[in-house]
Design a protein around this motif. Structure first.
Motif: not given
Length: 382
Positions: A275-280, A284-287, A301-306, A311-314
């Motif tokens: 939520k903070n990633i999208v709010a920032a 526009k969408e993030c898992t 493991a920590v994984d970010i899928d935008a 706006e930046y690489p995962e």
């Protein structure tokens, strides 16, 4: 990605048998945490006609009056029937307790993968079908409690299908509302009241058109509800609790568990991060996915899928997340205040729709944005 498609989400009222069992489990957890913030609780409830069973592992300085909690929760939900309450609990396993309560650092109370999701589709940063489904059931309960619609019972559920065009919500394809009612309630009158007092205000953001299919109690009469009609069980409404099946779910239930269980703390933290990633405006969408091993403090493991909206690489997002958020169980508990008796109040109508929940705050958006800038600058500088 498809241009045109339909997404559907479901919600249930607090009087639904499974959801009432969730609330009972969280009410027991809250009672334990009230007297002992370090209590270890893994509580399950199962209920059927005339009987409610509460079972699980509870280690606390003071064991609460569980039968009294159960009866109070059932009454507050709107049921008047008397139930035999059986309690079967024992202390947390010594093996698990030893792994979690280490002197150096608290380890995870279980293994598993937790997912958090957010998108810019609604102010709640959730998919629109999820928001609308929970709004329907919440208004259904409000109409019953306020007497706006007379003759409603506590049990009910709703479902919304939203048609998307070019990736954006375009129209309501179908609405389903099923609600318990008194024996003598006229079904046509009920239909008119549900449309006026529930569907119209709930779907104000995207109103049904003449082609929208509206189903109100499509099976006909719905007089017998709650535990008299269906067996209830903790943890059977995972999709309604989270993202309506429109985002991944690791499979672990939320209710009845203290926050050393990463099924709960990890799921809340993953949502908080997404939520903070999208709010920032970083995506526009993030898992966000977090994976843990039982007894180990740091995630494996920590994984970010935008979803190709970042706006930046995962890799930069992941580095920023690791820099900004402490992801050990003890740190997640501390950051979100998860050792407090707050869980029953957020149990119904989705765990991620309550704007006053600690994990729903966007107070880390600016910090995340700064961290991404710094990480990106380091990459450019080699």
């Amino acid at each position: 990605m498809r241009d045109n498609y339909i997404l559907t989400a479901e919600s249930v009222t607090e009087g639904h048998p499974d959801k009432l069992c969730d609330t009972i489990a969280d009410a027991v957890l809250d009672a334990c945490l009230k007297n002992d913030p370090a209590a270890r609780v893994a509580c399950e409830a199962m209920a059927t006609a005339g009987k409610i069973i509460v079972a699980g592992e509870i280690t606390a300085r003071e064991l609460p009056d569980i039968p009294a909690i159960v009866c109070q929760t059932v009454r507050e939900t709107g049921y008047c029937s008397d139930y035999e309450v059986e309690v079967i609990t024992h202390d947390q396993s010594g093996d698990i307790a030893g792994a979690v309560s280490q002197e150096a650092q608290m380890g995870a109370g279980d293994q598993g993968i937790m997912y958090g999701f957010a998108c810019s589709e609604t102010p709640q940063l959730l998919p629109l079908p999820v928001v609308l489904a929970h709004r329907l059931t919440s208004l259904l309960t409000n109409a019953r409690r306020a007497g706006t619609i007379r003759g409603l019972g506590p049990d009910g559920k709703a479902q919304v299908s939203v048609e998307y065009r070019d990736g954006s919500p375009s129209r309501i394809a179908a609405v389903v509302v099923s609600c318990q009612h008194d024996e003598g309630k006229d079904l046509e009158e009920l239909r008119r009241e549900i449309i006026r007092h529930v569907i119209v205000p709930a779907l104000r953001d995207l109103y049904p058109d003449p082609k929208t299919e509206v189903f109100i109690n499509p099976s006909g009469r719905f007089v017998l509800g709650g535990f008299e009609a269906d067996t209830g069980l903790t943890g059977r409404k995972l999709m309604a609790d989270t993202y309506g099946g429109l985002a991944p779910h690791g499979g672990g239930a939320l209710s009845g568990k203290d926050a050393t269980k990463v099924d709960r703390s990890g799921a809340y933290m993953a949502r908080y991060i997404a939520k903070n990633i999208v709010a920032a405006g970083l995506a526009k969408e993030c898992t966000v996915s977090l994976a843990y091993a039982i007894g180990r403090a740091d995630p494996v493991a920590v994984d970010i899928d935008a979803h190709q909206t970042g706006e930046y690489p995962e890799a930069v997002l992941e580095q920023a997340v690791r820099a900004v958020f402490d992801l050990t169980p003890s740190d997640m508990i501390r950051a979100l205040g998860l050792d407090r008796p707050i869980f029953a109040r957020f149990c119904n109508y989705g765990h991620f729709t309550h704007q006053d929940a600690p994990w729903e705050q966007t107070d880390m958006a600016a910090t995340l944005m700064d961290a991404c800038k710094q990480m990106s600058q380091r990459v450019r500088n080699g």
